[in-house]
Design a protein around this motif. Structure first.
Motif, PDB file in Angstrom:
ATOM      1  N   GLY A  23       0.799  -1.220   0.000  1.00 54.85           N
ATOM      2  CA  GLY A  23       0.000   0.000   0.000  1.00 54.85           C
ATOM      3  C   GLY A  23       0.834   1.273   0.000  1.00 54.85           C
ATOM      4  N   VAL A  24       2.165   1.172  -0.011  1.00 54.09           N
ATOM      5  CA  VAL A  24       3.026   2.359  -0.119  1.00 54.09           C
ATOM      6  C   VAL A  24       2.742   3.048  -1.453  1.00 54.09           C
ATOM      7  CG1 VAL A  24       5.421   3.164  -0.320  1.00 54.09           C
ATOM      8  CG2 VAL A  24       4.830   1.402   1.358  1.00 54.09           C
ATOM      9  N   LEU A  25       2.705   4.387  -1.423  1.00 53.64           N
ATOM     10  CA  LEU A  25       2.403   5.168  -2.615  1.00 53.64           C
ATOM     11  C   LEU A  25       3.676   5.788  -3.193  1.00 53.64           C
ATOM     12  CD1 LEU A  25      -0.740   7.085  -1.285  1.00 53.64           C
ATOM     13  CD2 LEU A  25      -0.698   4.992  -2.659  1.00 53.64           C
ATOM     14  N   ARG A  26       3.847   5.629  -4.523  1.00 49.00           N
ATOM     15  CA  ARG A  26       4.968   6.296  -5.200  1.00 49.00           C
ATOM     16  C   ARG A  26       4.445   7.568  -5.871  1.00 49.00           C
ATOM     17  NH1 ARG A  26       9.220   3.305  -8.453  1.00 49.00           N
ATOM     18  NH2 ARG A  26       7.517   2.027  -9.211  1.00 49.00           N
ATOM     19  N   TYR A  27       5.061   8.716  -5.517  1.00 47.13           N
ATOM     20  CA  TYR A  27       4.623  10.006  -6.044  1.00 47.13           C
ATOM     21  C   TYR A  27       5.309  10.242  -7.394  1.00 47.13           C
ATOM     22  CZ  TYR A  27       3.706  15.065  -6.092  1.00 47.13           C
ATOM     23  OH  TYR A  27       3.295  16.332  -6.419  1.00 47.13           O
ATOM     24  N   LEU A  28       4.543  10.196  -8.459  1.00 53.22           N
ATOM     25  CA  LEU A  28       5.094  10.204  -9.809  1.00 53.22           C
ATOM     26  C   LEU A  28       5.787  11.511 -10.209  1.00 53.22           C
ATOM     27  CD1 LEU A  28       2.222   8.235 -11.590  1.00 53.22           C
ATOM     28  CD2 LEU A  28       4.481   7.378 -10.905  1.00 53.22           C
ATOM     29  N   PRO A  29       5.309  12.699  -9.778  1.00 54.88           N
ATOM     30  CA  PRO A  29       6.002  13.930 -10.203  1.00 54.88           C
ATOM     31  C   PRO A  29       7.306  14.221  -9.444  1.00 54.88           C
ATOM     32  CG  PRO A  29       3.664  14.344  -9.707  1.00 54.88           C
ATOM     33  CD  PRO A  29       4.008  12.989  -9.157  1.00 54.88           C
ATOM     34  N   ALA A  30       7.706  13.372  -8.516  1.00 56.18           N
ATOM     35  CA  ALA A  30       8.869  13.663  -7.665  1.00 56.18           C
ATOM     36  C   ALA A  30      10.143  13.818  -8.487  1.00 56.18           C
ATOM     37  CB  ALA A  30       9.046  12.553  -6.638  1.00 56.18           C
ATOM     38  N   LYS A  31      11.030  14.714  -8.008  1.00 58.26           N
ATOM     39  CA  LYS A  31      12.295  14.996  -8.681  1.00 58.26           C
ATOM     40  C   LYS A  31      13.428  14.987  -7.657  1.00 58.26           C
ATOM     41  CE  LYS A  31       9.935  18.050 -11.945  1.00 58.26           C
ATOM     42  NZ  LYS A  31       9.692  19.460 -12.295  1.00 58.26           N
ATOM     43  N   HIS A 152      12.331  10.814   1.177  1.00 62.71           N
ATOM     44  CA  HIS A 152      13.161  11.536   0.204  1.00 62.71           C
ATOM     45  C   HIS A 152      13.991  10.613  -0.676  1.00 62.71           C
ATOM     46  CE1 HIS A 152      12.778  15.690   1.872  1.00 62.71           C
ATOM     47  NE2 HIS A 152      12.500  15.027   2.984  1.00 62.71           N
ATOM     48  N   ILE A 153      14.049   9.331  -0.357  1.00 61.49           N
ATOM     49  CA  ILE A 153      14.993   8.423  -1.025  1.00 61.49           C
ATOM     50  C   ILE A 153      14.292   7.667  -2.145  1.00 61.49           C
ATOM     51  CG2 ILE A 153      16.543   6.472  -0.696  1.00 61.49           C
ATOM     52  CD1 ILE A 153      16.938   7.478   2.195  1.00 61.49           C
ATOM     53  N   GLU A 154      14.765   7.917  -3.368  1.00 64.42           N
ATOM     54  CA  GLU A 154      14.114   7.343  -4.556  1.00 64.42           C
ATOM     55  C   GLU A 154      14.301   5.833  -4.622  1.00 64.42           C
ATOM     56  OE1 GLU A 154      13.949   8.136  -9.378  1.00 64.42           O
ATOM     57  OE2 GLU A 154      15.616   8.930  -8.212  1.00 64.42           O
ATOM     58  N   GLU A 155      15.456   5.351  -4.197  1.00 63.28           N
ATOM     59  CA  GLU A 155      15.763   3.918  -4.277  1.00 63.28           C
ATOM     60  C   GLU A 155      15.173   3.207  -3.053  1.00 63.28           C
ATOM     61  OE1 GLU A 155      19.691   1.172  -4.557  1.00 63.28           O
ATOM     62  OE2 GLU A 155      19.839   3.148  -5.510  1.00 63.28           O
ATOM     63  N   ILE A 156      13.896   2.905  -3.139  1.00 62.54           N
ATOM     64  CA  ILE A 156      13.162   2.414  -1.972  1.00 62.54           C
ATOM     65  C   ILE A 156      13.655   1.051  -1.501  1.00 62.54           C
ATOM     66  CG2 ILE A 156      11.276   1.422  -3.352  1.00 62.54           C
ATOM     67  CD1 ILE A 156       9.361   2.374  -1.094  1.00 62.54           C
ATOM     68  N   ASP A 157      13.992   0.165  -2.415  1.00 64.18           N
ATOM     69  CA  ASP A 157      14.512  -1.147  -1.997  1.00 64.18           C
ATOM     70  C   ASP A 157      15.819  -0.987  -1.227  1.00 64.18           C
ATOM     71  OD1 ASP A 157      12.788  -3.407  -3.147  1.00 64.18           O
ATOM     72  OD2 ASP A 157      13.038  -2.108  -4.883  1.00 64.18           O
ATOM     73  N   GLY A 158      16.687  -0.101  -1.713  1.00 63.37           N
ATOM     74  CA  GLY A 158      17.982   0.086  -1.087  1.00 63.37           C
ATOM     75  C   GLY A 158      17.895   0.590   0.335  1.00 63.37           C
ATOM     76  N   VAL A 159      17.017   1.551   0.584  1.00 61.66           N
ATOM     77  CA  VAL A 159      16.944   2.107   1.942  1.00 61.66           C
ATOM     78  C   VAL A 159      16.349   1.096   2.908  1.00 61.66           C
ATOM     79  CG1 VAL A 159      14.700   3.294   1.691  1.00 61.66           C
ATOM     80  CG2 VAL A 159      16.395   4.131   3.316  1.00 61.66           C
ATOM     81  N   ASP A 199      10.287  16.683  -3.663  1.00 59.46           N
ATOM     82  CA  ASP A 199      11.358  15.701  -3.476  1.00 59.46           C
ATOM     83  C   ASP A 199      10.948  14.565  -2.542  1.00 59.46           C
ATOM     84  OD1 ASP A 199      11.235  17.437  -1.338  1.00 59.46           O
ATOM     85  OD2 ASP A 199      13.392  17.410  -0.955  1.00 59.46           O
ATOM     86  N   HIS A 200       9.639  14.391  -2.330  1.00 57.02           N
ATOM     87  CA  HIS A 200       9.142  13.227  -1.586  1.00 57.02           C
ATOM     88  C   HIS A 200       8.720  12.174  -2.610  1.00 57.02           C
ATOM     89  CE1 HIS A 200       8.070  15.366   2.467  1.00 57.02           C
ATOM     90  NE2 HIS A 200       9.296  15.627   2.041  1.00 57.02           N
ATOM     91  N   PHE A 201       9.496  11.104  -2.699  1.00 55.81           N
ATOM     92  CA  PHE A 201       9.242  10.095  -3.715  1.00 55.81           C
ATOM     93  C   PHE A 201       8.161   9.103  -3.303  1.00 55.81           C
ATOM     94  CE2 PHE A 201      13.330  11.702  -4.969  1.00 55.81           C
ATOM     95  CZ  PHE A 201      13.282  11.654  -6.348  1.00 55.81           C
ATOM     96  N   PHE A 202       7.979   8.926  -1.995  1.00 51.37           N
ATOM     97  CA  PHE A 202       7.025   7.932  -1.512  1.00 51.37           C
ATOM     98  C   PHE A 202       6.212   8.505  -0.364  1.00 51.37           C
ATOM     99  CE2 PHE A 202      10.497   5.620  -3.437  1.00 51.37           C
ATOM    100  CZ  PHE A 202       9.819   4.757  -4.281  1.00 51.37           C
ATOM    101  N   ASP A 203       4.958   8.073  -0.293  1.00 47.90           N
ATOM    102  CA  ASP A 203       4.090   8.436   0.822  1.00 47.90           C
ATOM    103  C   ASP A 203       3.663   7.168   1.548  1.00 47.90           C
ATOM    104  OD1 ASP A 203       3.823  11.337   0.756  1.00 47.90           O
ATOM    105  OD2 ASP A 203       2.950  11.027  -1.217  1.00 47.90           O
ATOM    106  N   TYR A 204       3.806   7.214   2.859  1.00 51.10           N
ATOM    107  CA  TYR A 204       3.483   6.090   3.723  1.00 51.10           C
ATOM    108  C   TYR A 204       2.296   6.455   4.608  1.00 51.10           C
ATOM    109  CZ  TYR A 204       8.262   4.590   2.531  1.00 51.10           C
ATOM    110  OH  TYR A 204       9.406   4.210   1.870  1.00 51.10           O
ATOM    111  N   SER A 205       1.709   5.447   5.219  1.00 45.45           N
ATOM    112  CA  SER A 205       0.674   5.632   6.241  1.00 45.45           C
ATOM    113  C   SER A 205       0.920   4.579   7.302  1.00 45.45           C
ATOM    114  CB  SER A 205      -0.724   5.444   5.644  1.00 45.45           C
ATOM    115  OG  SER A 205      -0.925   4.081   5.292  1.00 45.45           O
ATOM    116  N   VAL A 206       0.203   4.677   8.413  1.00 46.93           N
ATOM    117  CA  VAL A 206       0.354   3.650   9.445  1.00 46.93           C
ATOM    118  C   VAL A 206       0.019   2.275   8.885  1.00 46.93           C
ATOM    119  CG1 VAL A 206      -1.996   4.072  10.335  1.00 46.93           C
ATOM    120  CG2 VAL A 206      -0.289   2.977  11.798  1.00 46.93           C
ATOM    121  N   HIS A 207      -0.948   2.212   7.978  1.00 41.79           N
ATOM    122  CA  HIS A 207      -1.375   0.921   7.432  1.00 41.79           C
ATOM    123  C   HIS A 207      -0.316   0.318   6.506  1.00 41.79           C
ATOM    124  CE1 HIS A 207      -4.948   3.563   8.104  1.00 41.79           C
ATOM    125  NE2 HIS A 207      -5.236   2.556   8.908  1.00 41.79           N
TER     126      HIS A 207
END
Length: 267
Positions: A23-31, A152-159, A199-207
């Protein structure tokens, strides 16, 4: 194979892709942006109307509160190791060291690294979290802290590989981050997208965090909103008395920003 499998968001496909596992959201316009000294100082002042250094008293007070929460969930600071990712000038690390932790920090801003090292005598490296291999610090730390960093980290698997592999079994992960389960996105999405940091590449929630952390072998044992914004809430909740609104927010981790602590399970 990546843990994260994204597909277009059903309601906002122009802005988001959603991971169907978590359910993690990837913000498409992020730079991508550079996180040097000017970014750090300007962004902080724009948000809080004072410089980072002018806010030292408040930041140290917040650090002490966070450290007390860690103790309440079972972290013993005496001789334990703690890494902060995005340690800024080191106020949290300094308070953690005073509490008994053996501390280390990672920070990108040269000015903040210099301040932490020269003024506070802290062990801080001017490095990105991704510049260090996943196995380089394997199961090194009792506590990992990252406050408003992972989004802020685009490489989500890496972090997430590093957050998992660097933490000892039984250790604690302490995060603070924006949340999509709060009044802005849930009740006023047009404002959410209009003000969304570029510059926020992903949005999270408690869920989504609970799902993700469960897959990675963690259990969440503390989560709270960091702020209460009933005036932003356009749903009937926004009309509740403030005490009742806060009760609801605390019960469901409903807020535009949240703090979360998860314990790495021993296998």
């Amino acid at each position: 194979m990546s843990l994260f499998q994204f597909r277009p968001h059903q309601k906002y496909p122009e802005f988001y892709e959603e991971c169907h596992h978590t359910g993690v959201l990837r913000y498409l316009p992020a730079k991508v942006r550079e996180y040097g000294d000017s970014y750090f100082m300007e962004e902080y002042k724009a948000q809080y109307k004072k410089s980072y250094y002018e806010d030292e008293l408040n930041l140290r007070s917040m650090a002490k509160r966070r450290l007390s929460v860690l103790e309440r969930v079972g972290a013993n600071p005496k001789g334990a190791s703690l890494l902060e990712i995005g340690s800024a000038a080191g106020f949290f690390l300094d308070e953690a060291q005073r509490a008994g932790y053996l501390t280390r920090g990672l920070e990108l801003s040269p000015k903040e690294v210099e301040y932490a090292k020269s003024k506070l005598s802290l062990d801080v490296d001017q490095k990105s979290v991704l510049a260090i291999g996943t196995q380089e610090w394997k199961e090194t730390f009792d506590v990992l802290a990252a406050f408003f960093v992972v989004e802020h980290i685009e490489e989500i698997d890496g972090v997430w590989e590093r957050l998992t592999s660097w933490l000892k079994p039984g250790g604690f992960l302490y995060l603070a981050l924006p949340s999509s389960f709060g009044p802005s996105f849930q009740t006023n999405p047009s404002v959410w997208f209009a003000t969304h940091p570029s510059d926020h590449f992903f949005d999270y929630s408690v869920h989504s965090l609970k799902k993700l952390l469960s897959i990675l072998g963690f259990e969440v044992n503390y989560v709270r909103p960091m702020s209460y914004h009933s005036y932003r809430d356009l749903s009937p909740r926004g009309k509740l008395p403030e005490w009742l609104y806060r009760l609801y927010a605390n019960s469901f981790a409903y807020g535009d920003t949240i703090e979360l602590i998860a314990k790495k399970l021993k296998h």
